[in-house]
Design an enzyme around this catalytic site. Structure first.
Site, PDB file in Angstrom:
ATOM      1  N   HIS A  70      -9.490   1.053   4.774  1.00 43.02           N
ATOM      2  CA  HIS A  70      -8.217   1.248   5.493  1.00 43.02           C
ATOM      3  C   HIS A  70      -8.472   2.167   6.688  1.00 43.02           C
ATOM      4  O   HIS A  70      -9.281   3.086   6.605  1.00 43.02           O
ATOM      5  CB  HIS A  70      -7.167   1.844   4.556  1.00 43.02           C
ATOM      6  CG  HIS A  70      -5.792   1.818   5.137  1.00 43.02           C
ATOM      7  ND1 HIS A  70      -5.376   2.726   6.075  1.00 43.02           N
ATOM      8  CD2 HIS A  70      -4.755   0.963   4.938  1.00 43.02           C
ATOM      9  CE1 HIS A  70      -4.126   2.434   6.426  1.00 43.02           C
ATOM     10  NE2 HIS A  70      -3.732   1.375   5.750  1.00 43.02           N
TER      11      HIS A  70
ATOM     12  N   GLU B   8      -5.373  -5.179  10.598  1.00 46.85           N
ATOM     13  CA  GLU B   8      -4.368  -4.142  10.826  1.00 46.85           C
ATOM     14  C   GLU B   8      -4.660  -3.411  12.131  1.00 46.85           C
ATOM     15  O   GLU B   8      -5.460  -2.457  12.147  1.00 46.85           O
ATOM     16  CB  GLU B   8      -4.391  -3.135   9.675  1.00 46.85           C
ATOM     17  CG  GLU B   8      -4.078  -3.730   8.327  1.00 46.85           C
ATOM     18  CD  GLU B   8      -3.480  -2.707   7.391  1.00 46.85           C
ATOM     19  OE1 GLU B   8      -2.366  -2.942   6.914  1.00 46.85           O
ATOM     20  OE2 GLU B   8      -4.101  -1.657   7.168  1.00 46.85           O
TER      21      GLU B   8
ATOM     22  N   ASN C 136       0.865  -1.184   0.000  1.00 47.30           N
ATOM     23  CA  ASN C 136       0.000   0.000   0.000  1.00 47.30           C
ATOM     24  C   ASN C 136       0.901   1.233   0.000  1.00 47.30           C
ATOM     25  O   ASN C 136       1.494   1.565   1.024  1.00 47.30           O
ATOM     26  CB  ASN C 136      -0.889  -0.025   1.255  1.00 47.30           C
ATOM     27  CG  ASN C 136      -1.695   1.248   1.414  1.00 47.30           C
ATOM     28  OD1 ASN C 136      -1.821   2.046   0.488  1.00 47.30           O
ATOM     29  ND2 ASN C 136      -2.264   1.447   2.599  1.00 47.30           N
TER      30      ASN C 136
ATOM     31  N   GLU D 231      -6.916   4.541   7.879  1.00 52.28           N
ATOM     32  CA  GLU D 231      -6.719   5.975   7.629  1.00 52.28           C
ATOM     33  C   GLU D 231      -7.967   6.580   6.989  1.00 52.28           C
ATOM     34  O   GLU D 231      -8.297   7.733   7.226  1.00 52.28           O
ATOM     35  CB  GLU D 231      -5.473   6.185   6.753  1.00 52.28           C
ATOM     36  CG  GLU D 231      -4.200   5.955   7.556  1.00 52.28           C
ATOM     37  CD  GLU D 231      -3.009   5.469   6.753  1.00 52.28           C
ATOM     38  OE1 GLU D 231      -3.037   5.535   5.514  1.00 52.28           O
ATOM     39  OE2 GLU D 231      -2.033   5.009   7.392  1.00 52.28           O
TER      40      GLU D 231
ATOM     41  N   SER E 225       3.424  -2.115  10.351  1.00 52.10           N
ATOM     42  CA  SER E 225       4.884  -2.045  10.538  1.00 52.10           C
ATOM     43  C   SER E 225       5.606  -3.338  10.135  1.00 52.10           C
ATOM     44  O   SER E 225       6.573  -3.751  10.780  1.00 52.10           O
ATOM     45  CB  SER E 225       5.225  -1.666  11.988  1.00 52.10           C
ATOM     46  OG  SER E 225       4.731  -0.368  12.282  1.00 52.10           O
TER      47      SER E 225
ATOM     48  N   GLY F  65       2.302   2.214  10.724  1.00 46.98           N
ATOM     49  CA  GLY F  65       3.206   3.350  10.556  1.00 46.98           C
ATOM     50  C   GLY F  65       3.899   3.776  11.844  1.00 46.98           C
ATOM     51  O   GLY F  65       4.496   4.855  11.911  1.00 46.98           O
TER      52      GLY F  65
ATOM     53  N   LYS G  54       0.083   4.254  -0.286  1.00 47.69           N
ATOM     54  CA  LYS G  54      -0.593   5.426   0.308  1.00 47.69           C
ATOM     55  C   LYS G  54      -0.394   6.651  -0.596  1.00 47.69           C
ATOM     56  O   LYS G  54      -0.289   6.501  -1.799  1.00 47.69           O
ATOM     57  CB  LYS G  54      -0.099   5.671   1.725  1.00 47.69           C
ATOM     58  CG  LYS G  54      -0.102   4.419   2.593  1.00 47.69           C
ATOM     59  CD  LYS G  54       0.022   4.733   4.044  1.00 47.69           C
ATOM     60  CE  LYS G  54       0.136   3.437   4.827  1.00 47.69           C
ATOM     61  NZ  LYS G  54       0.061   3.626   6.247  1.00 47.69           N
TER      62      LYS G  54
END
Ligand code: PEP
Length: 253
Positions: free
Chosen positions: A94, A163, A9, A96, A209, A169, A11
């Protein structure tokens, strides 16, 4: 037998020129690995260029989001039909997007349905916050996030990505055992809702991560079918190493 998947991904990173350079660097080696589904998910604006570059290879292309309507007055949105011309997969839900763009379970489900209708395979992301994790709510959160996902979605090729938000991240990955245990719970939950056959067939990735240094710890786990990789998918050497280690560990299993 579930074929492992490693999905990158990217991003909101890479210009078109940078995306092209990254794909050119990875394509020959990625193409050679045949027992792993290798997926790259660049930004929308690079999809057409990357599609051309990977033509004839075994690398699959994914988008990072879509809108559920087919077409119309939705300025700035991208429809499932537009993506179906360019790629095979799409990341949906996701964290985010749930966090910064207020995507709800209902909206995420509409997107999953819309993707499936045009033959795009969703990678549906689920996961809990640190606060939810620490207060023992992980299972309830995951159950809620999966509440609208239908048997048909699972049997039409949906992949799940677990996730934990605290691991995305942050450099603070879950342990292999934690990932295995939670993914085991997810599979058990799917089995109760949709039956053993569907639960055993669905691929469930770990994300958060993941790097070349820790991928082995996850892939060795029986419940973990691969990884959704953010930061490390932007470095050719890291992503290639993650895919290669997955390939050899799965071959040995
Ligand atoms: C992700 O964006 O899905 C992700 C897992 O990011 P990272 O690998 O950078 O934690």
């Amino acid at each position: 037998m579930r074929i492992p998947m490693i999905a990158g991904n990217w991003k909101m990173n890479t210009t078109v020129a940078e995306a092209v350079a990254l794909v050119k660097e990875m394509r020959p080696e990625l193409d050679r690995i045949d027992n792993v589904d290798k997926v790259i998910c660049p930004p929308f604006v690079s999809l057409a260029a990357v599609k051309e570059l990977i033509k004839g290879s075994s690398i699959k292309l994914g988008a990072q989001n879509l809108y559920f309507e087919e077409k119309g007055a939705y300025t700035g949105e991208i429809s499932p039909l537009m993506l179906a011309e360019l790629c095979q997969l799409v990341i949906i839900g996701h964290s985010e997007r749930r966090q910064y763009f207020n995507e709800t379970v209902e909206l995420v489900d509409k997107k999953v349905q819309a993707a499936l209708q045009v033959g795009l395979k969703p990678i549906l992301c689920i996961g809990e916050t640190l606060k939810e994790n620490e207060s023992g709510k992980t299972e309830a959160v995951l159950t809620n996030q999966l509440s609208s996902t239908s048997s048909q979605a699972y049997s039409t090729g949906l992949t799940l990505a677990y996730e934990p938000i605290w691991a995305i991240g942050t450099g603070r990955a879950a342990t292999g055992e934690q990932a295995n245990q939670t993914i085991g719970f997810i599979r058990h939950h799917i089995s109760k809702q949709h039956g053993q056959e569907i639960a055993q067939a669905v691929r469930i990735l770990y994300g958060g991560s993941v790097t070349a240094e820790n991928i082995a710890e996850f892939i060795k786990q029986p419940e973990v079918d691969g990884a959704l990789v953010g930061g490390a998918s932007l470095k050719a050497s890291q992503f290639l190493s993650i895919v290669k280690q997955t390939s050899s560990i799965k071959r040995g299993k």
